[in-house]
Design an enzyme around this catalytic site. Structure first.
Site, PDB file in Angstrom:
ATOM      1  CG  ASP A  40      44.427  70.904  34.788  1.00  0.00           C
ATOM      2  OD1 ASP A  40      45.139  70.604  35.746  1.00  0.00           O
ATOM      3  OD2 ASP A  40      43.700  70.107  34.164  1.00  0.00           O
ATOM      4  CG  MET A  76      46.263  67.023  24.102  1.00  0.00           C
ATOM      5  SD  MET A  76      46.239  65.624  25.237  1.00  0.00           S
ATOM      6  CE  MET A  76      44.799  64.718  24.709  1.00  0.00           C
ATOM      7  CE  LYS A  84      48.893  66.483  34.913  1.00  0.00           C
ATOM      8  NZ  LYS A  84      48.084  65.358  34.624  1.00  0.00           N
ATOM      9  CD  GLU A 100      -9.346  95.667  34.462  1.00  0.00           C
ATOM     10  OE1 GLU A 100      -8.451  94.827  34.674  1.00  0.00           O
ATOM     11  OE2 GLU A 100     -10.545  95.487  34.751  1.00  0.00           O
TER      12      GLU A 100
HETATM   13  N1  SAH Z   1      39.333  68.257  28.993  1.00  0.00           N
HETATM   14  C1  SAH Z   1      39.661  69.151  27.908  1.00  0.00           C
HETATM   15  C2  SAH Z   1      40.744  68.626  27.029  1.00  0.00           C
HETATM   16  C3  SAH Z   1      42.056  68.444  27.700  1.00  0.00           C
HETATM   17  S1  SAH Z   1      43.326  67.910  26.600  1.00  0.00           S
HETATM   18  C4  SAH Z   1      38.401  69.431  27.091  1.00  0.00           C
HETATM   19  O1  SAH Z   1      37.375  68.782  27.277  1.00  0.00           O
HETATM   20  O2  SAH Z   1      38.428  70.358  26.275  1.00  0.00           O
HETATM   21  C5  SAH Z   1      44.029  69.429  26.132  1.00  0.00           C
HETATM   22  C6  SAH Z   1      43.717  69.750  24.689  1.00  0.00           C
HETATM   23  O3  SAH Z   1      42.434  70.336  24.581  1.00  0.00           O
HETATM   24  C7  SAH Z   1      44.621  70.777  24.082  1.00  0.00           C
HETATM   25  O4  SAH Z   1      45.848  70.215  23.674  1.00  0.00           O
HETATM   26  C8  SAH Z   1      43.796  71.244  22.911  1.00  0.00           C
HETATM   27  O5  SAH Z   1      43.863  70.311  21.867  1.00  0.00           O
HETATM   28  C9  SAH Z   1      42.414  71.205  23.475  1.00  0.00           C
HETATM   29  N2  SAH Z   1      41.966  72.537  23.918  1.00  0.00           N
HETATM   30  C10 SAH Z   1      41.585  72.890  25.142  1.00  0.00           C
HETATM   31  N3  SAH Z   1      41.196  74.180  25.178  1.00  0.00           N
HETATM   32  C11 SAH Z   1      41.329  74.663  23.922  1.00  0.00           C
HETATM   33  C12 SAH Z   1      41.099  75.916  23.304  1.00  0.00           C
HETATM   34  N4  SAH Z   1      40.634  76.962  23.984  1.00  0.00           N
HETATM   35  N5  SAH Z   1      41.344  76.042  21.983  1.00  0.00           N
HETATM   36  C13 SAH Z   1      41.804  75.002  21.274  1.00  0.00           C
HETATM   37  N6  SAH Z   1      42.050  73.793  21.806  1.00  0.00           N
HETATM   38  C14 SAH Z   1      41.811  73.611  23.113  1.00  0.00           C
END
Ligand code: SAH
Length: 459
Positions: A248, A383, A270, A22
């Site tokens: 970002d 947020m 931002k 084998e």
């Molecule tokens: N596009 C991103 C959101 C952008 S808005 C997504 O899909 O997650 C930004 C918000 O995302 C923050 O104010 C917070 O509320 C949330 N956020 C992003 N990363 C985070 C993390 N590691 N822990 C907690 N909240 C988070």
């Protein structure tokens, strides 16, 4: 390095297999695949080897091994259960500089068999120099699963056009870019879908009109909530391809560290109330770099289509005919919910989930509260840190019980994650006392209660 990996051309060459059981069979299959001219020598040859013989370049010699059997051989394998025979084969072979492998006896080998990932003409050979074959095989499985089956066809196609491309594109750097584009772009995708002739016409088209390759591309990529392990394969692949990266504030430094080393990094973050780079400015920059022929990575936290203004950015590109791809990411709601042990939906507690912006406009929140207080749903506020008090107050004012479970997750999925669990009445004060900092996510609903039982991520 105890062994130098080499790839051995055995086509039509004499290989001797001493042994007919084998284990011999397993090695024989590999020798057959490599096109060797094989003689199997053993007093007894198993039926499964005999079955191979009619269609394969196999000579079966039913007797004991003799010293002269090695004449003219380039490789000999001893796979018998007789250690004296194995030893004799090894000694003779080494004395005549014939490559020899003795199964399961590394000390008698001058060559060893690796674990192989075969996408001929692409081949990957893995060896642990005999120390941990199981580990080598595990690694092989991982590679197998990450390489599309048609990788070999892609390489064969490249081989076919190699000279032509060399002739047409004299400059080495442009040629490299040409091939990278072929292997990573739509042509590769066509090959993976077995559309070989379409892939060929695309290569020809690309060759006859090289300047049409000048236009760059934008990759709008979701980088997830923080933990780099949460990136998708596609995100990582494009991150490693990009020339310029616009990122970002929410992109974690661990994720950013995975971007191609020599890419140019541009911060376009931002912060609340402070907008040094306007959205229009970002939109324009993306287009400008792509028009210069660059591969532009627009890297965002979470998912680009969830509170990410990703739609605006690509619509600007679409208007100008600039190619783009969108790669989803794990949004903060999914990431934080998983890492805090709070399933966003649950048969007993929540049949739907809402993602809501808690961003204050002129210090107030203009939301449809009536809609948000209906039962059996989970509310997720992005947020919402500075609006936390208003959110809790308004929910209570519109009819939610003050005891409704509510949580705030700070820096979810990262090593600095903190989870505050209370209810609509207690959460604001708890968060204020702990001096929580953005980014934070608020989860409201009965699923929050599951945290105690389902939490697994150690902070
Ligand atoms: N596009 C991103 C959101 C952008 S808005 C997504 O899909 O997650 C930004 C918000 O995302 C923050 O104010 C917070 O509320 C949330 N956020 C992003 N990363 C985070 C993390 N590691 N822990 C907690 N909240 C988070």
């Amino acid at each position: 390095m105890n062994f130098l990996p080499l790839f051995h051309d055995l086509r039509g060459r004499r290989c001797v297999m001493v042994g007919g059981g084998e284990i011999a069979l397993r090695k024989l299959r590999q020798l057959i695949a490599a096109g060797a001219a094989i003689e199997v020598i053993a007093p007894e040859i198993s039926p499964s080897i005999r079955n191979l013989a009619p269609e394969q370049p196999l000579t079966l010699t039913c007797r004991k091994f003799e010293d002269s059997d090695l004449n003219g051989a380039v490789l000999v394998i001893a796979a018998t259960n007789d250690t004296a025979v194995n030893r004799r084969v090894s000694e003779l072979a080494q004395a005549s500089n014939i490559a020899v492998n003795v199964v399961d006896s590394p000390e008698l080998c001058s060559v060893i068999f690796p674990s192989i990932v075969d996408r001929s003409p692409i081949q990957i050979a893995i060896s642990s120099a005999g120390t941990a074959p199981v580990l080598a095989r595990m690694l092989r499985t991982r590679l197998e699963s990450s390489m599309p089956a048609a990788y070999g066809k892609l390489a064969a196609l490249a081989g076919k056009y190699r000279e032509q491309v060399k002739h047409k594109i004299a400059d080495g750097i442009s040629r490299k870019a040409f091939w990278e584009d072929v292997f990573d772009g739509d042509i590769a995708e066509l090959v993976y879908a077995e559309k070989i002739s379409e892939a060929e016409s695309r290569i020809q088209q690309k060759l006859s009109n090289p300047t049409s390759n000048k236009l760059g591309e934008v990759y709008l990529v979701g980088g997830g909530p923080g933990d780099p392990d949460l990136l998708t394969f596609r995100a990582l692949r494009l991150m490693q391809k990009a020339d310029i990266v616009l990122y970002d504030r929410l992109v974690s430094k661990e994720v950013l560290a995975l971007v191609r080393r020599d890419a140019v990094l541009i911060y376009v973050g931002k912060t609340a109330g402070d907008h040094p780079v306007t959205q229009d400015n970002i939109n324009e920059k993306l287009a400008e770099f792509a028009l210069q022929g660059k591969r532009v990575l627009r890297l965002k936290g979470g998912d680009p289509f969830i509170f990410g203004r990703g739609g605006e950015e690509i619509s600007h590109l679409a208007e100008q005919g600039i190619p783009f791809q969108v790669v989803p990411g794990i949004t903060a709601a999914s990431g934080c919910a998983s890492y805090a042990g709070m399933p966003l939906t649950h048969r007993d507690f929540a049949q739907s989930v809402r993602f809501i912006t808690g961003h204050l406009k002129e210090n107030s929140l203009d939301l449809n509260w009536q809609d948000l207080v209906s039962p059996n749903q989970t509310l997720v506020f992005y947020m919402g840190l500075s609006g936390l008090e208003s959110i809790c107050r308004e929910l209570i004012r519109h009819g939610k019980a003050p005891e409704t479970p509510a949580a705030l997750i700070e820096k979810g999925t990262t090593v600095n994650q903190r989870v505050f669990v209370g209810d609509l009445k207690t959460l604001p004060e708890m968060v204020r006392d702990a001096n929580a900092k953005a980014p934070t996510l608020i989860i409201v609903g009965d699923v929050v209660k599951l945290h105690e039982k389902l939490s697994w991520f150690k902070q």
